[in-house]
Design an enzyme around this catalytic site. Structure first.
Site, PDB file in Angstrom:
ATOM      1  N   GLU A  59       7.729  -6.455   1.732  1.00  0.00           N
ATOM      2  CA  GLU A  59       6.512  -6.361   2.537  1.00  0.00           C
ATOM      3  C   GLU A  59       5.567  -7.532   2.242  1.00  0.00           C
ATOM      4  O   GLU A  59       4.986  -8.127   3.155  1.00  0.00           O
ATOM      5  CB  GLU A  59       5.798  -5.033   2.268  1.00  0.00           C
ATOM      6  CG  GLU A  59       6.535  -3.808   2.748  1.00  0.00           C
ATOM      7  CD  GLU A  59       6.394  -3.570   4.251  1.00  0.00           C
ATOM      8  OE1 GLU A  59       5.688  -4.366   4.922  1.00  0.00           O
ATOM      9  OE2 GLU A  59       6.976  -2.606   4.750  1.00  0.00           O
ATOM     10  N   LYS A  72      -2.061  -1.530  -3.855  1.00  0.00           N
ATOM     11  CA  LYS A  72      -2.928  -0.345  -3.812  1.00  0.00           C
ATOM     12  C   LYS A  72      -2.077   0.914  -3.922  1.00  0.00           C
ATOM     13  O   LYS A  72      -1.058   1.015  -3.245  1.00  0.00           O
ATOM     14  CB  LYS A  72      -3.703  -0.357  -2.487  1.00  0.00           C
ATOM     15  CG  LYS A  72      -4.658   0.800  -2.269  1.00  0.00           C
ATOM     16  CD  LYS A  72      -5.335   0.690  -0.903  1.00  0.00           C
ATOM     17  CE  LYS A  72      -6.309   1.848  -0.706  1.00  0.00           C
ATOM     18  NZ  LYS A  72      -6.963   1.808   0.613  1.00  0.00           N
ATOM     19  N   ARG A  97     -11.024   9.276   2.011  1.00  0.00           N
ATOM     20  CA  ARG A  97     -10.925   9.890   3.342  1.00  0.00           C
ATOM     21  C   ARG A  97     -12.086  10.843   3.590  1.00  0.00           C
ATOM     22  O   ARG A  97     -12.524  10.997   4.732  1.00  0.00           O
ATOM     23  CB  ARG A  97      -9.572  10.584   3.492  1.00  0.00           C
ATOM     24  CG  ARG A  97      -8.419   9.581   3.532  1.00  0.00           C
ATOM     25  CD  ARG A  97      -7.055  10.227   3.450  1.00  0.00           C
ATOM     26  NE  ARG A  97      -6.000   9.208   3.434  1.00  0.00           N
ATOM     27  CZ  ARG A  97      -4.731   9.446   3.140  1.00  0.00           C
ATOM     28  NH1 ARG A  97      -4.345  10.680   2.857  1.00  0.00           N
ATOM     29  NH2 ARG A  97      -3.844   8.474   3.130  1.00  0.00           N
ATOM     30  N   SER A 152     -10.274   5.411  -4.673  1.00  0.00           N
ATOM     31  CA  SER A 152     -11.276   6.465  -4.817  1.00  0.00           C
ATOM     32  C   SER A 152     -10.849   7.566  -5.775  1.00  0.00           C
ATOM     33  O   SER A 152     -11.653   8.076  -6.555  1.00  0.00           O
ATOM     34  CB  SER A 152     -11.574   7.066  -3.438  1.00  0.00           C
ATOM     35  OG  SER A 152     -10.378   7.609  -2.862  1.00  0.00           O
ATOM     36  N   LYS A 166       0.853  -1.187   0.000  1.00  0.00           N
ATOM     37  CA  LYS A 166       0.000   0.000   0.000  1.00  0.00           C
ATOM     38  C   LYS A 166       0.887   1.236   0.000  1.00  0.00           C
ATOM     39  O   LYS A 166       1.640   1.483   0.947  1.00  0.00           O
ATOM     40  CB  LYS A 166      -0.916   0.006   1.223  1.00  0.00           C
ATOM     41  CG  LYS A 166      -1.852   1.204   1.294  1.00  0.00           C
ATOM     42  CD  LYS A 166      -2.753   1.105   2.514  1.00  0.00           C
ATOM     43  CE  LYS A 166      -3.704   2.283   2.625  1.00  0.00           C
ATOM     44  NZ  LYS A 166      -4.582   2.178   3.811  1.00  0.00           N
ATOM     45  N   LYS A 206       0.936  10.133   5.840  1.00  0.00           N
ATOM     46  CA  LYS A 206       1.064   8.737   6.269  1.00  0.00           C
ATOM     47  C   LYS A 206       2.332   8.096   5.716  1.00  0.00           C
ATOM     48  O   LYS A 206       2.437   6.880   5.606  1.00  0.00           O
ATOM     49  CB  LYS A 206      -0.180   7.961   5.851  1.00  0.00           C
ATOM     50  CG  LYS A 206      -1.466   8.549   6.458  1.00  0.00           C
ATOM     51  CD  LYS A 206      -2.685   7.663   6.272  1.00  0.00           C
ATOM     52  CE  LYS A 206      -3.904   8.271   6.968  1.00  0.00           C
ATOM     53  NZ  LYS A 206      -5.076   7.385   6.947  1.00  0.00           N
TER      54      LYS A 206
END
Length: 266
Positions: free
Chosen positions: A203, A218, A171, A244, A161, A187
């Site tokens: 990861e 993502k 969000r 989104s 991600k 983030k």
């Protein structure tokens, strides 16, 4: 997107998308099942009064998500339900974890995430999907689910991600835009650097070793190279999340008459 209101509310930044009540959700679940869609994913828009610095509402077995899962499984037991495991819908600062001195603390966040995954699974969730990007959370979730006898609950890990600007409309929908409470602001301290493709492989490898049943890359279109690398390297069930911002971008261009929405969607 679900909320605890009697009616439905448009998400302004995502045309044709709404925050819906549990009653509306049941109608959508019925429609999904009739279309042969095997599973739905639930994302909460929590009341502001329920949010705090730790995201405590996430571990409440009677929270909005748990009640929604129970309602869906009671009516449609064969329809799969996927639940996001992350604290950002429930934190007052919008970060995915517990803040210590302004930074998201990995281990303290995992302590909350395992409890969140457990209450979701106990409510009837078929697939828990940790999207927080804390290191070690997949193994910790697998352990607590197994110890609770929830051995059939799958883990769909947001393993790759990226720290992307494409998440803005999401969000808006869940009310989790990061505030200035955290020193890091965004983030980037836990989501991945878009310039580092090798990190994705590390990861994903870690999450598979810890017990993930499937993995997610993502966002979608900007990271198709990562998607192919992950699939070629590991061969595990691999999903891509068209996010989104990608959705909003296509709709905005179509509304301007610049793109044919159906054609570009396909």
């Amino acid at each position: 997107f679900i909320h605890d209101q009697p009616g439905d509310l448009d998400v302004e930044s995502m045309p044709n998308v709404q925050r819906v009540s549990i009653n509306t959700l049941l109608g959508l679940a019925e429609q999904a099942q009739s279309l042969g869609i095997p599973a739905i994913a639930l994302f909460p828009s929590a009341e502001e009064s329920l949010k705090d610095e730790k995201g405590s509402e996430a571990v409440n077995p009677k929270n909005l998500v748990c009640r929604a899962v129970q309602a869906v499984k009671e009516r449609f037991p064969d329809l799969g339900v996927i639940c996001d495991v992350a604290l950002d819908p429930y934190t007052s600062h919008g970060q995915d974890g517990v803040l210590i001195e302004g930074y998201v603390a990995n281990d303290e966040t995992i302590e909350m995430l395992v409890q969140q995954a457990k209450v979701q699974a106990q409510a009837g969730c078929d697939v828990v999907a940790p999207s927080d990007m804390m290191d070690g959370r997949v193994g910790a979730i697998r352990k607590i689910l197994d110890n609770a006898g929830l051995i059939d609950t799958q883990i769909m890990s947001y393993a790759a991600k990226y720290n992307s600007a494409f998440y803005g409309p999401f969000r808006d929908a869940v009310g989790s835009a990061p505030s200035k409470v955290s020193r890091s602001g965004g983030k980037g301290t836990y989501q991945m650097n878009p310039a580092n493709s090798d990190e994705a492989i590390r990861e994903v490898s870690m999450d598979i070793e810890e017990g993930a049943d499937s993995v997610i890359v993502k966002p979608g279109l900007p990271y198709l190279d990562i998607l192919q690398r992950v699939k070629d390297t590991f061969g595990v069930p691999t999903y891509v999340y068209q996010v989104s911002g990608e959705y909003a971008m296509l709709h905005a261009a179509a509304e301007k008459g610049w793109l044919d929405l159906d054609a570009v969607m396909m």
